[in-house]
Design a protein around this motif. Structure first.
Motif, PDB file in Angstrom:
ATOM      1  N   VAL A   1       0.834  -1.200   0.000  1.00 30.78           N
ATOM      2  CA  VAL A   1       0.000   0.000   0.000  1.00 30.78           C
ATOM      3  C   VAL A   1       0.874   1.257   0.000  1.00 30.78           C
ATOM      4  O   VAL A   1       0.589   2.232  -0.707  1.00 30.78           O
ATOM      5  CB  VAL A   1      -0.934   0.009   1.225  1.00 30.78           C
ATOM      6  N   TYR A   2       1.958   1.216   0.748  1.00 34.38           N
ATOM      7  CA  TYR A   2       2.877   2.356   0.839  1.00 34.38           C
ATOM      8  C   TYR A   2       3.500   2.671  -0.520  1.00 34.38           C
ATOM      9  O   TYR A   2       3.632   3.829  -0.914  1.00 34.38           O
ATOM     10  CB  TYR A   2       3.954   2.017   1.865  1.00 34.38           C
ATOM     11  N   ILE A   3       3.876   1.627  -1.255  1.00 35.17           N
ATOM     12  CA  ILE A   3       4.466   1.812  -2.583  1.00 35.17           C
ATOM     13  C   ILE A   3       3.436   2.347  -3.565  1.00 35.17           C
ATOM     14  O   ILE A   3       3.698   3.296  -4.316  1.00 35.17           O
ATOM     15  CB  ILE A   3       5.056   0.477  -3.083  1.00 35.17           C
ATOM     16  N   LEU A   4       2.248   1.756  -3.561  1.00 36.76           N
ATOM     17  CA  LEU A   4       1.198   2.223  -4.464  1.00 36.76           C
ATOM     18  C   LEU A   4       0.802   3.666  -4.155  1.00 36.76           C
ATOM     19  O   LEU A   4       0.478   4.440  -5.061  1.00 36.76           O
ATOM     20  CB  LEU A   4      -0.021   1.306  -4.370  1.00 36.76           C
ATOM     21  N   LEU A   5       0.822   4.027  -2.874  1.00 34.17           N
ATOM     22  CA  LEU A   5       0.525   5.407  -2.478  1.00 34.17           C
ATOM     23  C   LEU A   5       1.560   6.357  -3.078  1.00 34.17           C
ATOM     24  O   LEU A   5       1.209   7.413  -3.626  1.00 34.17           O
ATOM     25  CB  LEU A   5       0.520   5.502  -0.954  1.00 34.17           C
ATOM     26  N   GLY A   6       2.838   5.991  -2.979  1.00 33.80           N
ATOM     27  CA  GLY A   6       3.894   6.842  -3.539  1.00 33.80           C
ATOM     28  C   GLY A   6       3.788   6.977  -5.045  1.00 33.80           C
ATOM     29  O   GLY A   6       3.985   8.063  -5.603  1.00 33.80           O
TER      30      GLY A   6
ATOM     31  N   MET B   1      -7.800  12.531  -6.472  1.00 32.90           N
ATOM     32  CA  MET B   1      -6.701  12.787  -5.546  1.00 32.90           C
ATOM     33  C   MET B   1      -6.248  14.239  -5.616  1.00 32.90           C
ATOM     34  O   MET B   1      -6.033  14.898  -4.586  1.00 32.90           O
ATOM     35  CB  MET B   1      -5.520  11.859  -5.857  1.00 32.90           C
ATOM     36  N   ALA B   2      -6.087  14.747  -6.846  1.00 37.24           N
ATOM     37  CA  ALA B   2      -5.630  16.127  -7.016  1.00 37.24           C
ATOM     38  C   ALA B   2      -6.644  17.117  -6.465  1.00 37.24           C
ATOM     39  O   ALA B   2      -6.274  18.107  -5.814  1.00 37.24           O
ATOM     40  CB  ALA B   2      -5.361  16.401  -8.495  1.00 37.24           C
ATOM     41  N   VAL B   3      -7.925  16.881  -6.708  1.00 34.58           N
ATOM     42  CA  VAL B   3      -8.971  17.792  -6.235  1.00 34.58           C
ATOM     43  C   VAL B   3      -9.072  17.747  -4.708  1.00 34.58           C
ATOM     44  O   VAL B   3      -9.209  18.789  -4.056  1.00 34.58           O
ATOM     45  CB  VAL B   3     -10.322  17.436  -6.881  1.00 34.58           C
TER      46      VAL B   3
ATOM     47  N   GLY C   1      -3.716  14.217  -0.960  1.00 36.70           N
ATOM     48  CA  GLY C   1      -4.855  13.645  -1.669  1.00 36.70           C
ATOM     49  C   GLY C   1      -4.618  12.197  -2.048  1.00 36.70           C
ATOM     50  O   GLY C   1      -5.519  11.352  -1.923  1.00 36.70           O
ATOM     51  N   ALA C   2      -3.407  11.888  -2.512  1.00 38.18           N
ATOM     52  CA  ALA C   2      -3.082  10.499  -2.868  1.00 38.18           C
ATOM     53  C   ALA C   2      -3.155   9.598  -1.646  1.00 38.18           C
ATOM     54  O   ALA C   2      -3.660   8.466  -1.721  1.00 38.18           O
ATOM     55  CB  ALA C   2      -1.687  10.432  -3.493  1.00 38.18           C
ATOM     56  N   ALA C   3      -2.661  10.079  -0.508  1.00 40.22           N
ATOM     57  CA  ALA C   3      -2.709   9.279   0.719  1.00 40.22           C
ATOM     58  C   ALA C   3      -4.152   9.038   1.153  1.00 40.22           C
ATOM     59  O   ALA C   3      -4.536   7.911   1.485  1.00 40.22           O
ATOM     60  CB  ALA C   3      -1.926   9.982   1.825  1.00 40.22           C
TER      61      ALA C   3
END
Length: 316
Positions: A24-29, A238-240, A253-255
């Motif tokens: 999950v940490y990698i996909l978040l990054g 995520m951006a919004v 937003g991504a997190a």
């Protein structure tokens, strides 16, 4: 001080998380890497793209094909953002003549076309995709575990954030801010609007391509199904949510959305849930999140929290 704390926590987490949490940490990054480009494209150039998943896929396929062809993985990873940016230049030259929802739907069509083509071509593996992609490595060193890919991912994110910050604070960055306010006013001031829009489009695609290159080495497998249309919508959300036109907003937003998606996946896989539950829940929640942000935090989480902090400091 805040940046130093974030850096320390980022470096410490790979050693503390188990394999499932590391994934999950990698996909978040990786998502944050793409979202920084989306925030730059939408927040400064004022262009809406629903096709960032296409450039994510182009980067992944580029790195995968080169690695399977015997090219060193580092060279494949470097080529991924370059090929994605060149593709964006070629695609964006005609598409960026469009505006608003016309541009959004055109970029969405590009992703659908590319996914269809990738599913038909033999050298891309068709619908089955490419398997057995070598591990990432430099010289004699090879990334042997998820922790190594976590450091690689967040190192790539740091590079993307640094490049974006330098662009924003430069003279072209000021021109982009003028462009986001009014294309007509920017053009009347002597700013080459078309050229700037194309360059930002290519830069955001390069960020997505870099993330795609890391993704292919981490998973060891890429296929058209790895880059659905939903992933491009996810980057927009995520951006919004984080705040358009802000670097840290893209990360926040991504997190937030990545953790929300993980929770939805857990809910959708409960006994008795239908097979289509993950997709339906994702679209429904994305719609609700977007409506809620537009109504209550139209500028995003990071700008809203920043304004609140300033008010508290003023009162103190």
């Amino acid at each position: 001080m805040a940046v130093a704390v974030v850096a320390v926590v980022t470096l410490a987490l790979p050693a503390l998380l188990d394999d499932s949490a590391l994934a999950v940490y990698i996909l978040l990054g990786l998502a944050a890497m793409v979202t920084v480009g989306v925030s730059l494209l939408m927040g400064y150039a004022g262009q809406v793209s629903l096709g960032q998943g296409a450039f994510y896929g182009i980067g992944a396929y580029t790195a995968a094909l080169l690695a399977l062809g015997g090219v060193p993985p580092l060279a494949g990873l470097v080529a991924a953002p370059v090929v994605a940016a060149v593709s964006a230049l070629v695609i964006g030259t005609p598409l960026l003549r469009l505006r608003g929802h016309h541009l959004a739907f055109a970029t969405l069509a590009v992703q659908l076309i590319l996914l269809s083509v990738a599913g038909q071509l033999e050298f891309t593996g068709g619908d089955i995709g490419l398997q057995g992609i070598p591990q990432f490595g430099v010289g004699s060193w090879e990334a042997g575990g998820a922790a190594a890919y976590a450091y690689l991912t967040w190192g790539g994110l740091a590079l993307v954030m640094l490049v974006t910050r330098n662009v924003i604070t430069s003279r072209p960055g000021r021109a982009l801010r003028a462009l986001a306010t009014s294309e007509t006013a920017a053009a009347s001031s002597g700013i080459p609007v078309g050229r700037y829009k194309l360059v930002v489009f290519a830069l955001s695609a390069a960020f997505a391509g870099l993330a795609g290159g890391i993704y292919c080495f981490y998973t060891g497998y890429v296929a058209p199904g790895s880059f659905p249309v939903l992933i491009s919508i996810q980057y927009i959300v995520m951006a919004v949510v984080g705040g358009l036109g802000t670097i840290w907003g893209a990360v926040v937003g991504a997190a937030a959305i990545t953790l929300l998606v993980q929770g939805l996946d857990g809910l959708a896989t409960l006994p008795g849930m239908p097979s289509y539950a993950p997709t339906v829940l994702s679209y429904a929640v994305y719609a609700l999140v977007l409506i809620g942000m537009v109504l209550f935090m139209p500028q995003g989480l990071v700008p809203a929290l920043t304004r609140r902090r300033r008010r508290l400091n003023t009162r103190a």
